[in-house]
Design an enzyme around this catalytic site. Structure first.
Site, PDB file in Angstrom:
ATOM      1  N   ARG A 188       0.827  -1.218   0.000  1.00 45.34           N
ATOM      2  CA  ARG A 188       0.000   0.000   0.000  1.00 45.34           C
ATOM      3  C   ARG A 188       0.862   1.269   0.000  1.00 45.34           C
ATOM      4  NH1 ARG A 188      -3.355  -3.197   3.544  1.00 45.34           N
ATOM      5  NH2 ARG A 188      -2.451  -2.251   5.411  1.00 45.34           N
ATOM      6  N   VAL A 217       5.823   3.369  -3.346  1.00 45.68           N
ATOM      7  CA  VAL A 217       6.479   2.589  -4.407  1.00 45.68           C
ATOM      8  C   VAL A 217       5.810   1.223  -4.548  1.00 45.68           C
ATOM      9  CG1 VAL A 217       8.650   1.675  -5.289  1.00 45.68           C
ATOM     10  CG2 VAL A 217       8.665   3.770  -3.944  1.00 45.68           C
ATOM     11  N   GLY A 264      14.077  -3.121  -2.352  1.00 49.20           N
ATOM     12  CA  GLY A 264      14.267  -1.719  -2.722  1.00 49.20           C
ATOM     13  C   GLY A 264      14.377  -0.830  -1.502  1.00 49.20           C
ATOM     14  N   PRO A 279      19.941  -0.142  -4.129  1.00 50.13           N
ATOM     15  CA  PRO A 279      19.733   1.191  -3.546  1.00 50.13           C
ATOM     16  C   PRO A 279      18.918   2.108  -4.449  1.00 50.13           C
ATOM     17  CG  PRO A 279      22.057   0.563  -3.444  1.00 50.13           C
ATOM     18  CD  PRO A 279      21.363  -0.463  -4.288  1.00 50.13           C
ATOM     19  N   ASN A 280      19.004   1.912  -5.780  1.00 46.74           N
ATOM     20  CA  ASN A 280      18.203   2.747  -6.686  1.00 46.74           C
ATOM     21  C   ASN A 280      17.945   1.985  -7.979  1.00 46.74           C
ATOM     22  OD1 ASN A 280      17.074   4.841  -8.289  1.00 46.74           O
ATOM     23  ND2 ASN A 280      18.032   6.313  -6.901  1.00 46.74           N
ATOM     24  N   PHE A 281      16.669   1.825  -8.302  1.00 49.86           N
ATOM     25  CA  PHE A 281      16.292   1.049  -9.486  1.00 49.86           C
ATOM     26  C   PHE A 281      16.250   1.887 -10.757  1.00 49.86           C
ATOM     27  CE2 PHE A 281      14.557  -1.825  -6.251  1.00 49.86           C
ATOM     28  CZ  PHE A 281      14.914  -3.063  -6.763  1.00 49.86           C
ATOM     29  N   HIS A 289      14.827  14.739  -1.271  1.00 48.45           N
ATOM     30  CA  HIS A 289      13.697  13.809  -1.357  1.00 48.45           C
ATOM     31  C   HIS A 289      12.431  14.435  -0.797  1.00 48.45           C
ATOM     32  CE1 HIS A 289      16.784  10.720  -2.062  1.00 48.45           C
ATOM     33  NE2 HIS A 289      15.797   9.967  -2.527  1.00 48.45           N
ATOM     34  N   HIS A 290      11.299  13.755  -1.047  1.00 51.86           N
ATOM     35  CA  HIS A 290       9.999  14.120  -0.465  1.00 51.86           C
ATOM     36  C   HIS A 290      10.087  14.020   1.064  1.00 51.86           C
ATOM     37  CE1 HIS A 290       9.135   9.925   0.591  1.00 51.86           C
ATOM     38  NE2 HIS A 290       9.822   9.648  -0.500  1.00 51.86           N
ATOM     39  N   LYS A 327      10.126  10.660   3.500  1.00 55.18           N
ATOM     40  CA  LYS A 327      11.232   9.684   3.572  1.00 55.18           C
ATOM     41  C   LYS A 327      11.721   9.544   5.004  1.00 55.18           C
ATOM     42  CE  LYS A 327      15.626   8.499   1.356  1.00 55.18           C
ATOM     43  NZ  LYS A 327      15.218   7.076   1.255  1.00 55.18           N
ATOM     44  N   THR A 353      20.923   5.636  -1.904  1.00 55.04           N
ATOM     45  CA  THR A 353      21.658   5.968  -3.136  1.00 55.04           C
ATOM     46  C   THR A 353      22.866   6.841  -2.819  1.00 55.04           C
ATOM     47  OG1 THR A 353      19.584   5.906  -4.328  1.00 55.04           O
ATOM     48  CG2 THR A 353      21.415   7.025  -5.425  1.00 55.04           C
TER      49      THR A 353
HETATM   50  P1  NAP Z   1       6.005   4.210   2.084  1.00 52.16           P
HETATM   51  O1  NAP Z   1       5.041   4.905   1.160  1.00 52.16           O
HETATM   52  O2  NAP Z   1       6.063   4.590   3.517  1.00 52.16           O
HETATM   53  O3  NAP Z   1       5.699   2.667   1.930  1.00 52.16           O
HETATM   54  C1  NAP Z   1       6.133   1.686   2.810  1.00 52.16           C
HETATM   55  C2  NAP Z   1       4.957   0.737   3.000  1.00 52.16           C
HETATM   56  O4  NAP Z   1       5.400  -0.401   3.722  1.00 52.16           O
HETATM   57  C3  NAP Z   1       3.824   1.390   3.799  1.00 52.16           C
HETATM   58  O5  NAP Z   1       2.582   1.043   3.227  1.00 52.16           O
HETATM   59  C4  NAP Z   1       4.029   0.752   5.180  1.00 52.16           C
HETATM   60  O6  NAP Z   1       2.818   0.693   5.911  1.00 52.16           O
HETATM   61  C5  NAP Z   1       4.480  -0.634   4.760  1.00 52.16           C
HETATM   62  N1  NAP Z   1       5.148  -1.397   5.821  1.00 52.16           N
HETATM   63  C6  NAP Z   1       5.854  -0.941   6.882  1.00 52.16           C
HETATM   64  N2  NAP Z   1       6.304  -1.995   7.621  1.00 52.16           N
HETATM   65  C7  NAP Z   1       5.893  -3.124   6.969  1.00 52.16           C
HETATM   66  C8  NAP Z   1       6.021  -4.514   7.249  1.00 52.16           C
HETATM   67  N3  NAP Z   1       6.679  -4.969   8.317  1.00 52.16           N
HETATM   68  N4  NAP Z   1       5.459  -5.407   6.390  1.00 52.16           N
HETATM   69  C9  NAP Z   1       4.788  -4.977   5.306  1.00 52.16           C
HETATM   70  N5  NAP Z   1       4.601  -3.659   5.013  1.00 52.16           N
HETATM   71  C10 NAP Z   1       5.154  -2.752   5.833  1.00 52.16           C
HETATM   72  O7  NAP Z   1       7.499   4.343   1.523  1.00 52.16           O
HETATM   73  P2  NAP Z   1       7.994   4.396   0.004  1.00 52.16           P
HETATM   74  O8  NAP Z   1       8.189   5.809  -0.403  1.00 52.16           O
HETATM   75  O9  NAP Z   1       7.144   3.491  -0.839  1.00 52.16           O
HETATM   76  O10 NAP Z   1       9.452   3.795   0.164  1.00 52.16           O
HETATM   77  C11 NAP Z   1       9.641   2.480   0.681  1.00 52.16           C
HETATM   78  C12 NAP Z   1      11.141   2.209   0.812  1.00 52.16           C
HETATM   79  O11 NAP Z   1      11.709   2.132  -0.496  1.00 52.16           O
HETATM   80  C13 NAP Z   1      11.911   3.309   1.545  1.00 52.16           C
HETATM   81  O12 NAP Z   1      12.931   2.721   2.318  1.00 52.16           O
HETATM   82  C14 NAP Z   1      12.502   4.116   0.411  1.00 52.16           C
HETATM   83  O13 NAP Z   1      13.678   4.807   0.803  1.00 52.16           O
HETATM   84  C15 NAP Z   1      12.806   3.020  -0.588  1.00 52.16           C
HETATM   85  N6  NAP Z   1      12.888   3.445  -1.978  1.00 52.16           N
HETATM   86  C16 NAP Z   1      13.802   2.797  -2.734  1.00 52.16           C
HETATM   87  C17 NAP Z   1      13.894   3.051  -4.088  1.00 52.16           C
HETATM   88  C18 NAP Z   1      14.856   2.270  -4.928  1.00 52.16           C
HETATM   89  O14 NAP Z   1      14.979   2.544  -6.125  1.00 52.16           O
HETATM   90  N7  NAP Z   1      15.549   1.295  -4.362  1.00 52.16           N
HETATM   91  C19 NAP Z   1      13.065   4.009  -4.673  1.00 52.16           C
HETATM   92  C20 NAP Z   1      12.144   4.684  -3.858  1.00 52.16           C
HETATM   93  C21 NAP Z   1      12.053   4.372  -2.510  1.00 52.16           C
HETATM   94  P3  NAP Z   1       2.434   1.935   6.896  1.00 52.16           P
HETATM   95  O15 NAP Z   1       2.427   3.157   6.038  1.00 52.16           O
HETATM   96  O16 NAP Z   1       1.103   1.531   7.405  1.00 52.16           O
HETATM   97  O17 NAP Z   1       3.516   1.963   7.953  1.00 52.16           O
END
Ligand code: NAP
Length: 255
Positions: free
Chosen positions: A16, A19, A82, A110-112, A139-140, A143, A150
């Site tokens: 949910r 990403v 990710g 770290p970054n896709f 970032h937004h 975060k 990255t």
């Molecule tokens: P986000 O919108 O906060 O999404 C994280 C989701 O995971 C939320 O729905 C959260 O629920 C849920 N969650 C938390 N703990 C969990 C668990 N134990 N089991 C299952 N779901 C769980 O964050 P985002 O912006 O999508 O980013 C997610 C991560 O990806 C961050 O660490 C970000 O830095 C990273 N990221 C990496 C890349 C890449 O290219 N590698 C790109 C963008 C982001 P709740 O909101 O209810 O807590």
């Protein structure tokens, strides 16, 4: 092999999230992949086994992701990660776990975004030619971690290239500093983290030497930028046992 077996059964953790929800849409639309389970906070991980997931994609939080990876590996499920926050110590734990579970693959990226991977490659290439380098990542404001994964990875690559070239410490006469003004130090590289509404994910790597500077900049303007890399890793991880860090090897780079 029957056609049925060629379809990769994929589950998404953090489904949910910003990403994760994009990953769900992408997997559903992708050829040869089937979205078999979506998990977010409060859901039981057991559904991953019940759904016979072959690859789990984790976009959760730095606190939750390491335990998710452990859970999947011990049950024979490949993982594409990710989520940021995977330090060398956490990667070493995954490596040790994978030694006990031969044949399972984990890819931590770290970054896709392809542009971000190139930014890191170009930065490593430039590092030995400049006296100074600093990183500004923006970032937004949602975060959770700073600096970004990255930025940490870029700093590590740049520091390794400087060290291999035998460069001395960077010039810096700062003697009186208000706390944080020079940013965080990662492997001797200063990293500055900006958090502002309206941003997605951006990074500048600023190099300087006598009479010239070079700035390498990448902007992710939409989370769709991560999806081709996610699909690449999802399709590859089943054939890549052990730990892989970064998309570089999948794209034909050394790092
Ligand atoms: P986000 O919108 O906060 O999404 C994280 C989701 O995971 C939320 O729905 C959260 O629920 C849920 N969650 C938390 N703990 C969990 C668990 N134990 N089991 C299952 N779901 C769980 O964050 P985002 O912006 O999508 O980013 C997610 C991560 O990806 C961050 O660490 C970000 O830095 C990273 N990221 C990496 C890349 C890449 O290219 N590698 C790109 C963008 C982001 P709740 O909101 O209810 O807590």
């Amino acid at each position: 092999m029957s056609e049925e077996h060629q379809v990769i059964r994929v589950a998404v953790l953090g489904a949910r999230g910003r990403v994760g929800s994009e990953v769900c849409r992408t997997v559903e639309a992708a050829e040869g992949l089937e979205l078999v389970a979506t998990v977010d906070v409060g859901d039981e991980l057991d559904v991953l086994v019940a759904a016979q997931a072959e690859v789990v994609v984790d976009f959760t939080t730095p606190d939750a992701a390491p335990a998710n990876v452990r859970w999947c590996v011990t049950r024979g499920i490949n993982v594409v990660v990710g989520t940021s926050g995977f330090s060398e110590a956490k990667l070493a734990e995954i490596r040790a776990l994978l030694n006990q579970h031969q044949g399972i693959g984990v890819i931590v990226v770290p970054n896709f975004a392809i542009g971000a991977v190139l930014m890191m490659e170009f930065s490593a290439m430039a590092a030995r030619f400049f006296q100074s380098v600093e990183i500004v990542e923006s970032h937004h404001p949602g975060k959770l971690d700073a600096p970004s994964g990255t930025a940490v990875r870029t700093a590590e690559l740049v520091a390794a290239a400087r060290s291999a070239a035998g460069l001395p410490a960077m010039p810096d006469a700062t003697a009186d500093e208000r706390q944080g003004a020079r940013g965080a130090e990662v492997e001797g590289v200063h990293v500055h983290s900006v958090r502002a509404a309206g941003l997605v994910a951006h990074q500048e790597v600023l190099f300087g030497t006598v009479g010239e500077t070079l700035t390498i900049r990448h902007d992710s303007l939409d989370r769709k930028s991560f999806m081709p890399g996610v699909l690449l890793a999802v399709r590859a991880v089943g054939g890549m046992p052990g730990l892989t860090v970064g998309l570089g090897t999948l794209l034909g780079f050394d790092s």
